[in-house]
Design an enzyme around this catalytic site. Structure first.
Site, mmCIF file in Angstrom:
data_model
loop_
_atom_site.group_PDB
_atom_site.id
_atom_site.type_symbol
_atom_site.label_atom_id
_atom_site.label_comp_id
_atom_site.label_asym_id
_atom_site.label_seq_id
_atom_site.Cartn_x
_atom_site.Cartn_y
_atom_site.Cartn_z
ATOM 1 N N CYS A 56 46.938 -52.720 -44.793
ATOM 2 C CA CYS A 56 46.385 -52.124 -46.006
ATOM 3 C C CYS A 56 44.945 -51.693 -45.779
ATOM 4 O O CYS A 56 44.128 -52.456 -45.243
ATOM 5 C CB CYS A 56 46.462 -53.116 -47.162
ATOM 6 S SG CYS A 56 45.727 -52.514 -48.692
ATOM 7 N N GLU A 283 20.732 -36.550 -64.747
ATOM 8 C CA GLU A 283 22.109 -36.728 -64.286
ATOM 9 C C GLU A 283 22.824 -35.381 -64.306
ATOM 10 O O GLU A 283 22.619 -34.572 -65.221
ATOM 11 C CB GLU A 283 22.831 -37.737 -65.194
ATOM 12 C CG GLU A 283 24.322 -37.836 -65.004
ATOM 13 C CD GLU A 283 24.734 -38.182 -63.591
ATOM 14 O OE1 GLU A 283 25.717 -37.590 -63.117
ATOM 15 O OE2 GLU A 283 24.066 -39.039 -62.953
ATOM 16 N N CYS A 351 24.797 -46.743 -51.514
ATOM 17 C CA CYS A 351 26.095 -47.216 -51.040
ATOM 18 C C CYS A 351 26.357 -46.729 -49.618
ATOM 19 O O CYS A 351 27.489 -46.815 -49.137
ATOM 20 C CB CYS A 351 27.208 -46.759 -51.980
ATOM 21 S SG CYS A 351 27.348 -44.959 -52.135
#
Length: 394
Positions: A56, A283, A351
């Site tokens: 997986c 944004e 990230c």
């Protein structure tokens, strides 16, 4: 004498690396690579808890214990910074989210005859690992996997693929089915019946023309720093609640008591809604902008694509602090403007250690000091790493 067969670290894609630079799949620090290519487990090699590992693609590092996994998260960031020639700052202890706490995920589905495969794609493959257990998903989301097979069997033609995007909202599970359609009365009834039986917060379809809400008994919200805000379809949300809390705490510490702050790449307000004082938020997503404007917090919100139109140095100089939380590509153009600014403090949430380190080099070259990094591993047992870095002028 150095044991050249000893696994000394884990590389970015999850393979163990020996003292002399050879790669060994599924090896942990402290293991030994044997002559036949097999691995002799060491003190940090744990039995993987899930039957689907390692096929997986949802997890790559279930064979690491928490100590070595935390070391991997820290080393990903440190190696990226050293690769840019930067001096390593102080590192906070690594925050690791625990098993079964993921509140958002994207699963792949495919109907093959009467059978529906549903789960994460296999590692480095387009084949779906048919999920029968999961040690990362929140139990409320995993409980929907088996019932979803029956629903998708009614919605998908044979050999048709779809994507199931799952998010845990304040009201329960929010599901978006991409690639599925419900054009008949029976299919529409199957959708509403499924949503009602399983107490969904919202159920939506996207057949290629954008999300269509088919079930939403009340407006779907997610609570950020005590403020419930509307949750747009497929909005970005930190993967775990505790991971979000760790990043918010690190941002607040980095910014101190700043009275006028800019939150760039603000999303739906993960950081803006946690801060005091006057807040400007930029944004690019129109839905996220509408969410921020309706939050009731009195933010000044601008619909702005910071890749095409970053805040200029003159605009930045009005602020006492800046929060950056860009996508994986980083914020190179915005970092260049920041590097020439007089903003005293910056909190950079990332990230992607590689793009972060590239942007950090620009900031340091402009006179900022990389003071502190908080590493966060909220994608449990994956090679995905997050961080919050504190920069200060001088």
């Amino acid at each position: 004498m150095t044991d050249l067969n000893l696994i000394v670290r884990v590389a970015a894609r999850g393979d163990g690396v020996t003292a002399d630079g050879r790669f060994a799949p599924l090896a942990a620090p402290g293991d030994r690579l044997l002559a036949d290519g097999s691995v002799e487990p060491g003190p940090h090699h744990q039995p993987p808890p899930c039957r689907h590992f390692p096929e997986c693609g949802g997890c790559q590092l279930q064979h690491l214990d928490d100590q070595s996994y935390a070391g991997f998260v820290r080393d990903r960031i440190a190696n990226a910074l050293e690769g840019q020639g930067l001096k390593l700052p102080d590192f906070a202890p690594v925050h690791l989210s625990q098993a079964r706490t993921r509140r958002r995920a994207s699963l792949s589905a495919q109907r093959i005859g009467r059978r529906v495969l549903l789960g994460f794609k296999q590692e480095r493959s387009n084949r779906i690992e048919d999920m029968r257990e999961c040690h990362i998903l929140h139990p409320e989301l995993f409980a929907l996997v088996e019932p979803l097979r029956a629903l998708l069997a009614a919605l998908l033609p044979d050999k048709r693929a779809a994507t199931v995007k799952m998010t845990l909202a304040d009201q329960g599970a929010d599901l978006l089915l991409e690639g599925a359609s419900a054009d008949t009365l029976a299919a529409a009834e199957a959708l509403t019946g499924f949503a009602d039986r399983h107490g969904l917060a919202r159920l939506s379809l996207d057949d290629g023309f954008g999300p269509q809400t088919r079930w939403e008994p009340q407006p779907v919200t997610v609570t950020l720093s005590g403020t419930p805000v509307l949750l747009p379809h497929d909005a970005f949300l930190q993967a775990t609640a505790d991971g979000e809390a760790a990043l918010v705490a690190a941002v607040r510490e980095a910014l101190g008591d700043a009275a006028v702050t800019a939150d760039l790449f603000a999303g739906i307000g993960t950081f803006a809604l946690s801060l005091a004082g006057k807040l400007y938020a930029a944004e690019a997503s129109r839905d996220a902008v509408l969410t921020l404007k309706s939050s009731g917090r009195g933010l000044f919100v601008e619909h702005r694509d910071l890749y095409r139109r970053p805040l200029s140095t003159a605009e930045l100089n009005r602020f006492e602090a800046v929060v950056l939380d860009p996508p994986r590509a980083g914020a190179e153009a915005q970092a260049q403007q920041l590097a020439a600014s007089t903003v005293p403090r910056i909190a950079y949430v990332s990230c992607n250690p590689a793009s972060f380190a590239r942007d950090a080099k620009l900031l340091v070259a402009g006179g900022y000091r990389l003071a502190h990094v908080t590493p966060v591993g909220q994608f449990r047992w994956s090679t995905h790493v997050e961080l919050c870095a504190a920069f200060a002028r001088g």
